[in-house]
Design a protein around this motif. Structure first.
Motif, PDB file in Angstrom:
ATOM      1  N   ASP A  49      44.230  27.462   2.343  1.00 29.42           N
ATOM      2  CA  ASP A  49      43.101  27.083   1.493  1.00 29.42           C
ATOM      3  C   ASP A  49      42.640  28.270   0.650  1.00 29.42           C
ATOM      4  OD1 ASP A  49      42.392  28.342   3.811  1.00 29.42           O
ATOM      5  OD2 ASP A  49      40.693  27.044   4.288  1.00 29.42           O
ATOM      6  N   ASN A  50      42.787  29.478   1.188  1.00 24.72           N
ATOM      7  CA  ASN A  50      42.494  30.682   0.419  1.00 24.72           C
ATOM      8  C   ASN A  50      43.412  30.778  -0.801  1.00 24.72           C
ATOM      9  OD1 ASN A  50      41.583  33.183  -0.383  1.00 24.72           O
ATOM     10  ND2 ASN A  50      42.596  34.321   1.234  1.00 24.72           N
ATOM     11  N   PHE A 290      42.650  16.916  -6.585  1.00 20.20           N
ATOM     12  CA  PHE A 290      41.711  17.065  -5.472  1.00 20.20           C
ATOM     13  C   PHE A 290      42.056  18.228  -4.549  1.00 20.20           C
ATOM     14  CE2 PHE A 290      41.350  12.297  -6.135  1.00 20.20           C
ATOM     15  CZ  PHE A 290      40.159  12.405  -6.855  1.00 20.20           C
ATOM     16  N   LEU A 291      43.128  18.959  -4.869  1.00 20.67           N
ATOM     17  CA  LEU A 291      43.568  20.038  -3.987  1.00 20.67           C
ATOM     18  C   LEU A 291      42.518  21.140  -3.902  1.00 20.67           C
ATOM     19  CD1 LEU A 291      46.035  20.540  -2.267  1.00 20.67           C
ATOM     20  CD2 LEU A 291      47.048  21.847  -4.142  1.00 20.67           C
ATOM     21  N   GLU A 292      41.912  21.465  -5.029  1.00 19.29           N
ATOM     22  CA  GLU A 292      40.879  22.497  -5.032  1.00 19.29           C
ATOM     23  C   GLU A 292      39.642  22.035  -4.260  1.00 19.29           C
ATOM     24  OE1 GLU A 292      38.635  25.436  -8.247  1.00 19.29           O
ATOM     25  OE2 GLU A 292      40.046  23.911  -8.937  1.00 19.29           O
ATOM     26  N   HIS A 293      39.326  20.731  -4.355  1.00 16.02           N
ATOM     27  CA  HIS A 293      38.206  20.190  -3.592  1.00 16.02           C
ATOM     28  C   HIS A 293      38.461  20.341  -2.088  1.00 16.02           C
ATOM     29  CE1 HIS A 293      37.893  18.225  -7.494  1.00 16.02           C
ATOM     30  NE2 HIS A 293      36.658  17.867  -7.216  1.00 16.02           N
ATOM     31  N   GLY A 294      39.676  19.956  -1.670  1.00 19.58           N
ATOM     32  CA  GLY A 294      40.028  20.052  -0.255  1.00 19.58           C
ATOM     33  C   GLY A 294      39.967  21.476   0.245  1.00 19.58           C
ATOM     34  N   ALA A 295      40.416  22.423  -0.587  1.00 18.49           N
ATOM     35  CA  ALA A 295      40.395  23.828  -0.193  1.00 18.49           C
ATOM     36  C   ALA A 295      38.961  24.321  -0.007  1.00 18.49           C
ATOM     37  CB  ALA A 295      41.100  24.679  -1.249  1.00 18.49           C
ATOM     38  N   HIS A 296      38.059  23.876  -0.868  1.00 19.39           N
ATOM     39  CA  HIS A 296      36.666  24.315  -0.731  1.00 19.39           C
ATOM     40  C   HIS A 296      35.976  23.660   0.464  1.00 19.39           C
ATOM     41  CE1 HIS A 296      37.034  26.092  -4.769  1.00 19.39           C
ATOM     42  NE2 HIS A 296      36.008  26.827  -4.396  1.00 19.39           N
ATOM     43  N   TRP A 297      36.339  22.408   0.774  1.00 20.01           N
ATOM     44  CA  TRP A 297      35.805  21.808   2.002  1.00 20.01           C
ATOM     45  C   TRP A 297      36.321  22.569   3.224  1.00 20.01           C
ATOM     46  CZ3 TRP A 297      31.773  18.882   2.641  1.00 20.01           C
ATOM     47  CH2 TRP A 297      31.345  18.042   1.609  1.00 20.01           C
ATOM     48  N   ALA A 298      37.577  23.028   3.155  1.00 21.72           N
ATOM     49  CA  ALA A 298      38.133  23.827   4.249  1.00 21.72           C
ATOM     50  C   ALA A 298      37.390  25.161   4.360  1.00 21.72           C
ATOM     51  CB  ALA A 298      39.626  24.068   4.017  1.00 21.72           C
ATOM     52  N   ILE A 299      37.035  25.750   3.218  1.00 18.06           N
ATOM     53  CA  ILE A 299      36.269  26.994   3.223  1.00 18.06           C
ATOM     54  C   ILE A 299      34.888  26.756   3.822  1.00 18.06           C
ATOM     55  CG2 ILE A 299      35.040  28.606   1.705  1.00 18.06           C
ATOM     56  CD1 ILE A 299      37.498  28.683  -0.044  1.00 18.06           C
ATOM     57  N   GLY A 300      34.272  25.617   3.458  1.00 16.50           N
ATOM     58  CA  GLY A 300      32.979  25.276   4.043  1.00 16.50           C
ATOM     59  C   GLY A 300      33.068  25.119   5.549  1.00 16.50           C
ATOM     60  N   ALA A 301      34.164  24.496   6.012  1.00 24.28           N
ATOM     61  CA  ALA A 301      34.364  24.330   7.453  1.00 24.28           C
ATOM     62  C   ALA A 301      34.568  25.680   8.131  1.00 24.28           C
ATOM     63  CB  ALA A 301      35.571  23.422   7.702  1.00 24.28           C
ATOM     64  N   THR A 325      44.121  20.094   7.682  1.00 27.25           N
ATOM     65  CA  THR A 325      43.767  18.676   7.549  1.00 27.25           C
ATOM     66  C   THR A 325      43.111  18.387   6.202  1.00 27.25           C
ATOM     67  OG1 THR A 325      43.475  18.442   9.943  1.00 27.25           O
ATOM     68  CG2 THR A 325      42.438  16.777   8.546  1.00 27.25           C
ATOM     69  N   PHE A 326      42.156  19.219   5.807  1.00 25.16           N
ATOM     70  CA  PHE A 326      41.498  19.030   4.508  1.00 25.16           C
ATOM     71  C   PHE A 326      42.506  19.122   3.364  1.00 25.16           C
ATOM     72  CE2 PHE A 326      37.231  19.989   6.414  1.00 25.16           C
ATOM     73  CZ  PHE A 326      36.576  18.876   5.906  1.00 25.16           C
ATOM     74  N   ILE A 327      43.409  20.104   3.438  1.00 23.74           N
ATOM     75  CA  ILE A 327      44.410  20.281   2.379  1.00 23.74           C
ATOM     76  C   ILE A 327      45.330  19.069   2.289  1.00 23.74           C
ATOM     77  CG2 ILE A 327      46.401  21.634   1.645  1.00 23.74           C
ATOM     78  CD1 ILE A 327      43.815  23.064   1.121  1.00 23.74           C
ATOM     79  N   LEU A 328      45.811  18.589   3.441  1.00 21.26           N
ATOM     80  CA  LEU A 328      46.725  17.440   3.452  1.00 21.26           C
ATOM     81  C   LEU A 328      46.041  16.178   2.939  1.00 21.26           C
ATOM     82  CD1 LEU A 328      48.663  17.964   6.823  1.00 21.26           C
ATOM     83  CD2 LEU A 328      49.496  18.334   4.489  1.00 21.26           C
ATOM     84  N   LEU A 329      44.806  15.939   3.373  1.00 22.68           N
ATOM     85  CA  LEU A 329      44.073  14.760   2.908  1.00 22.68           C
ATOM     86  C   LEU A 329      43.819  14.823   1.403  1.00 22.68           C
ATOM     87  CD1 LEU A 329      41.444  14.305   5.782  1.00 22.68           C
ATOM     88  CD2 LEU A 329      43.458  12.882   5.324  1.00 22.68           C
TER      89      LEU A 329
END
Length: 349
Positions: A49-50, A290-301, A325-329
């Motif tokens: 995600d980084n 949506f890949l960047e969105h997923g990465a930022h949700w992963a960062i939030g997690a 999981t966030f990245i794959l979704l």
């Protein structure tokens, strides 16, 4: 493969170094080789995600700064953040000189690891607050038009109309943690000071944009800074540092040998950087919206996990699984989005 040539070269060098270092360890050369490989894979899985977030910044830089990111940046990432910085932390925490701490790390890794773990509250709060602000700033962007998690992201985006709301929320959370967590007085002060340090560093790095603002032509500061590459480069290095805190601490659960840890994390850090450049060159972020969105949700997690770890233990495997999981979704959602829009375009014609 051209983008990964330096990563492959570094991997070979690190594996050879690990094999020879293994002759000086109780486990032997093959055990050392195996541990370095495991740590390399762990670092990549924790930091994918980084790489995605890095790519969102790096795509606005020219080739020169991309090359600096892969050369000078990797030296800072490997030797600075994954070797020197932990030694500095232990030196401050144990009130010892750098030379004594280096000797401790090589000859008494158990004591070195103990000192580093005793500094966990400060490390986790510092990195956690910085990453939390990265997450909130992205999600609270009032100009963002594409939303992955529908209602949740739209509400967060609306909050972005309030100036500096992300900083205010982060500070409120920090003061609530300092007030209500079951910590000793000294730990509370450490948590508060480290958290404020993370916020100050985020504001400082973000404010560097204004140094490059061209007022005469009315150009936006952030665009000018991105072209210069300086502010973006510093932002990426700090972001990588925040990610590395968790990886360095987690590595001690696998081995106490600091040389093995440095070699393994060096492999992972290099591949993360190469993946960043690969994502930029392939235009992956434009193709998978949506890949960047997923990465930022992963960062939030990850930020949540780091802050939570100040008062309870969280297994490292959970951190890795949540990020992946966030990245794959997000990847699956991006594919569906592309397919749906392609069908709509076909019908329109």
């Amino acid at each position: 493969m051209r983008v990964f040539r330096y990563s492959i070269l570094v991997t070979v060098i690190c594996l050879i170094a690990a094999f020879y270092w293994g002759y000086q360890t109780p486990g032997g050369p093959w055990a050392a080789l195996f541990l370095v490989a495991i740590l390399g894979v762990m670092e990549v899985s924790l930091s994918f995600d980084n790489a995605v977030v890095n790519a969102s910044v790096l795509k606005d830089m020219d080739a020169k700064w991309q090359q600096i990111f892969l050369t000078i940046g990797i030296i800072i990432a490997v030797f600075g953040m994954r070797l020197v910085f932990p030694i500095v932390i232990v030196a401050v925490a144990a009130s010892q000189g750098m030379g004594d701490v280096i000797t401790m790390a090589l000859k008494n890794p158990e004591e070195y690891a103990r000192h580093l773990e005793e500094s966990h509250i400060g490390i986790a709060t510092f990195g956690g607050m910085f990453l939390l602000l990265v997450f909130l700033y992205y999600m609270m962007d009032a100009t963002k038009e594409v939303h992955w998690l529908g209602a949740a992201e739209r509400r967060l985006s609306k909050l972005g109309k309030l100036d500096s709301i992300h900083i205010m929320l982060a500070l409120v959370l920090l003061f609530l943690m300092q007030s209500f967590l079951p910590l000793e007085v000294e730990q509370r002060l450490t948590l508060l000071a480290a958290g404020l340090g993370g916020v100050i560093l985020y504001v400082a790095v973000s404010s560097l944009d204004s140094l490059f603002e061209n007022k005469q032509h009315g150009e936006a500061a952030v665009e000018t800074a991105k072209r210069s590459g300086i502010a973006g480069f510093l932002y990426l290095e700090v972001l990588d540092a925040s990610f590395s805190f968790d990886g360095v601490i987690g590595a001690f659960a696998i081995t106490r040998d600091v040389v093995i840890i440095m070699l393994g994390l060096a492999i992972g850090a290099m591949f993360v950087r190469s993946m960043t450049v690969y994502l930029v060159n392939k235009g992956t972020l434009d193709e998978y919206v949506f890949l960047e969105h997923g990465a930022h949700w992963a960062i939030g997690a990850l930020a949540t996990i780091m802050l939570t770890s100040t008062f309870m233990h969280i297994p490292g495997v959970i951190t890795g699984l949540i990020g992946v999981t966030f990245i794959l979704l997000a990847l699956v959602s991006s594919v569906r989005y592309r397919k749906r829009h392609a069908e709509d375009a076909a019908k329109a014609t």
